[in-house]
Write a protein that holds these residues in place. Structure first.
Motif, short mmCIF file in Angstrom:
data_model
loop_
_atom_site.label_atom_id
_atom_site.label_comp_id
_atom_site.label_asym_id
_atom_site.label_seq_id
_atom_site.Cartn_x
_atom_site.Cartn_y
_atom_site.Cartn_z
N VAL A 221 58.89 58.47 71.17
CA VAL A 221 58.35 57.29 70.50
C VAL A 221 59.40 56.66 69.60
CG1 VAL A 221 56.66 56.49 68.79
CG2 VAL A 221 55.96 58.06 70.60
N GLU A 222 60.11 57.48 68.85
CA GLU A 222 61.17 56.96 67.99
C GLU A 222 62.25 56.26 68.82
OE1 GLU A 222 62.69 60.05 65.56
OE2 GLU A 222 60.85 60.30 64.40
N GLY A 223 62.59 56.85 69.95
CA GLY A 223 63.59 56.23 70.81
C GLY A 223 63.14 54.88 71.32
N GLN A 224 61.86 54.77 71.69
CA GLN A 224 61.33 53.50 72.15
C GLN A 224 61.35 52.45 71.03
OE1 GLN A 224 61.07 52.98 75.32
NE2 GLN A 224 59.05 53.54 76.04
N ILE A 225 60.98 52.87 69.82
CA ILE A 225 60.99 51.92 68.70
C ILE A 225 62.41 51.46 68.41
CG2 ILE A 225 60.56 51.68 66.22
CD1 ILE A 225 58.18 53.58 66.55
N GLU A 226 63.34 52.39 68.38
CA GLU A 226 64.73 52.02 68.10
C GLU A 226 65.28 51.10 69.18
OE1 GLU A 226 66.62 55.79 67.70
OE2 GLU A 226 65.73 56.20 65.73
N GLY A 227 64.95 51.38 70.43
CA GLY A 227 65.41 50.51 71.50
C GLY A 227 64.83 49.13 71.40
N GLY A 228 63.54 49.03 71.06
CA GLY A 228 62.92 47.73 70.90
C GLY A 228 63.51 46.95 69.75
N VAL A 229 63.83 47.63 68.65
CA VAL A 229 64.44 46.97 67.50
C VAL A 229 65.81 46.40 67.87
CG1 VAL A 229 65.45 47.36 65.22
CG2 VAL A 229 63.16 48.22 65.73
N VAL A 230 66.61 47.19 68.57
CA VAL A 230 67.94 46.72 68.96
C VAL A 230 67.82 45.49 69.85
CG1 VAL A 230 70.04 47.30 70.24
CG2 VAL A 230 69.01 48.98 68.70
N GLN A 231 66.89 45.52 70.78
CA GLN A 231 66.68 44.36 71.64
C GLN A 231 66.24 43.16 70.80
OE1 GLN A 231 63.97 45.07 74.86
NE2 GLN A 231 64.27 43.07 75.78
N GLY A 232 65.39 43.41 69.81
CA GLY A 232 64.94 42.33 68.94
C GLY A 232 66.06 41.74 68.10
N LEU A 233 67.01 42.58 67.69
CA LEU A 233 68.16 42.07 66.94
C LEU A 233 69.00 41.13 67.80
CD1 LEU A 233 69.32 45.27 65.00
CD2 LEU A 233 68.02 43.32 64.12
N GLY A 234 69.15 41.51 69.07
CA GLY A 234 69.88 40.62 69.98
C GLY A 234 69.16 39.29 70.13
N GLN A 235 67.85 39.34 70.27
CA GLN A 235 67.07 38.12 70.38
C GLN A 235 67.18 37.27 69.13
OE1 GLN A 235 62.81 38.67 70.21
NE2 GLN A 235 62.40 36.86 71.44
N ALA A 236 67.19 37.91 67.97
CA ALA A 236 67.18 37.18 66.71
C ALA A 236 68.51 36.52 66.39
CB ALA A 236 66.78 38.11 65.58
N LEU A 237 69.62 37.21 66.70
CA LEU A 237 70.90 36.77 66.16
C LEU A 237 71.98 36.45 67.19
CD1 LEU A 237 71.17 39.38 63.25
CD2 LEU A 237 70.39 37.00 63.10
N MET A 238 71.85 36.90 68.43
CA MET A 238 72.99 36.81 69.34
C MET A 238 72.69 36.19 70.69
SD MET A 238 74.44 40.63 68.65
CE MET A 238 74.55 41.25 66.99
N GLU A 239 71.65 36.64 71.35
CA GLU A 239 71.46 36.30 72.76
C GLU A 239 70.95 34.86 72.91
OE1 GLU A 239 69.59 39.40 75.13
OE2 GLU A 239 69.80 40.78 73.44
N ASP A 240 71.80 34.02 73.47
CA ASP A 240 71.51 32.58 73.59
C ASP A 240 71.48 32.22 75.07
OD1 ASP A 240 71.02 29.97 73.05
OD2 ASP A 240 73.01 29.49 72.29
N TYR A 241 70.32 32.37 75.68
CA TYR A 241 70.16 32.05 77.09
C TYR A 241 69.79 30.58 77.21
CZ TYR A 241 68.41 32.27 81.90
OH TYR A 241 68.20 32.05 83.24
N GLN A 242 70.67 29.78 77.76
CA GLN A 242 70.49 28.34 77.80
C GLN A 242 70.15 27.88 79.21
OE1 GLN A 242 74.08 26.62 76.26
NE2 GLN A 242 73.83 27.52 74.23
N THR A 243 69.25 26.90 79.28
CA THR A 243 68.88 26.32 80.57
C THR A 243 68.92 24.80 80.47
OG1 THR A 243 66.52 26.27 80.02
CG2 THR A 243 67.37 28.26 81.12
N HIS A 244 69.06 24.16 81.62
CA HIS A 244 69.01 22.70 81.70
C HIS A 244 68.20 22.34 82.94
CE1 HIS A 244 70.11 18.51 81.33
NE2 HIS A 244 70.55 18.51 82.58
N GLU A 245 67.07 21.66 82.68
CA GLU A 245 66.16 21.27 83.76
C GLU A 245 65.77 22.47 84.62
OE1 GLU A 245 67.96 18.09 85.93
OE2 GLU A 245 67.70 16.63 84.31
N GLY A 246 65.52 23.58 83.94
CA GLY A 246 65.05 24.78 84.62
C GLY A 246 66.12 25.65 85.22
N HIS A 247 67.38 25.27 85.07
CA HIS A 247 68.47 26.05 85.65
C HIS A 247 69.33 26.65 84.53
CE1 HIS A 247 67.68 24.56 89.70
NE2 HIS A 247 67.51 23.36 89.16
#
Length: 338
Positions: A221-247
């Motif tokens: 459970v702790e491992g799952q929480i830690e993994g989710g938090v790390v993914q959330g940090l990427g979403q919050a501060l780094m991961e910029d997935y850009q699209t244009h007209e659906g592409h």
């Protein structure tokens, strides 16, 4: 304004587990085998979440043997009961409960034969760590011996189990309904430091408390929480997935920044166990729910630090600097820089 500004933010979340607005189901087979070992067959897929370890624990506890004595069969759906997909935080809730019920069925067949042979009430039989005994008597044998006696009486201690989670569709007008049978809840607190000269945000710590029902494997459970938090940090501060007209127009991972071990702060986990009354195991789950409150908590912490609300993700240094420049311009009565 000081260059380095600190702030804290909090966010709470809820998450419905298993399939949405429909009936979810899963099945499993279990057998106590020669040598006092067990085999479990289910169509579950291991995608790194540790479900096979958890199922071994569940089977061992239900049957009264050791986890290393449990063999989980392959997940070929042509040869195993339906388990459905690995998603919706459903593995522990759906497959875990199915395996538990299958093991209880197999153990009941074994206990019926031993109780009849020993002439004791079946409710007096207990098994743990590979030993079976009858309470209030001196009758005690190994699980290996018990299985041999059962088979000698012409009965194979095999069982099946099926678990169902009920959900209903949503009313198209007012949205009413019951889309999930079980919910998990969580709260996270983030502490950040914002460099007002460069716009960089450093997360100093995350405190995460999540209700998982019964925690069958707390370390998992702790491992799952830690993994989710790390993914959330990427979403919050780094991961910029850009699209244009659906592409997608993000060029590749050279420009799509992911968090590394150097970006991960101290993550402090608190496991809240509020057993689910509709689950034979009392367990719920903690896969995707651990991700949900992380980014909002970080955004609230940034607001606490610099007094500016960032309303789109990720909160890159460029966005921070632009927001600070806009505020300075507004305070000074000058147009913001283009």
């Amino acid at each position: 304004m000081k260059r380095m500004m600190r702030g804290r933010g909090m966010a709470a979340s809820w998450y419905g587990i298993a399939r949405t607005a429909t009936i979810d189901r899963a099945g499993a087979w279990a057998e106590l085998d020669d040598g006092g070992t067990a085999k479990v067959v289910t169509g579950v897929t291991e995608i790194g979440e540790g479900i096979l370890t958890l199922l071994s624990q569940v089977a061992a506890e239900e049957l009264g043997i050791k986890p290393e004595q449990v063999t989980i069969g392959d997940n070929d759906t042509a040869r195993s009961p339906e388990a459905a997909h690995a998603g919706a935080t459903r593995q522990t809730y759906m497959i875990g409960n199915s395996v538990a019920l299958a093991c209880r069925d197999a153990k009941a067949r074994l206990f019926e034969q031993i109780a009849e042979l020993w002439e004791v009430p079946i409710e007096n039989l207990r098994s743990f760590d590979g030993v079976l005994w009858a309470e209030h008597t001196n009758k005690r044998i190994s699980m290996e011996e018990a299985v041999a006696l059962c088979k000698a009486r012409g009965v194979v201690p095999v069982g099946s189990g099926s678990f169902t989670a009920h959900g209903t569709g949503l009313d198209p007008v007012d949205g009413s309904g019951s889309p999930w049978q079980a919910y998990v809840f969580g709260t996270q607190v983030a502490e950040v430091e914002v460099d007002t000269l460069t716009g960089e945000v450093q997360v100093l710590g995350i405190w995460a408390a999540h209700d998982v029902g019964r925690a069958i494997n707390p370390r998992g459970v702790e491992g799952q929480i830690e993994g989710g938090v790390v993914q959330g940090l990427g979403q919050a501060l780094m991961e910029d997935y850009q699209t244009h007209e659906g592409h997608p127009v993000t060029h590749g991972f050279a420009k799509y920044i992911l968090p590394t071990s150097l970006d991960v702060p101290q993550i402090n986990c608190s496991i809240v166990e509020d057993p689910d009354p509709l689950s034979p195991l009392g367990a719920k789950g903690i896969g995707e729910p651990a991700l949900v409150p992380t980014a909002p908590a970080v955004m609230n912490a940034i607001y606490d630090a610099i007094g500016i609300r960032i309303t789109s993700l990720p909160a890159t240094p460029e966005k921070i600097l632009a927001a600070l420049a806009d505020r300075r311009a507004a305070q000074e009565g000058e147009p913001a820089p283009a």
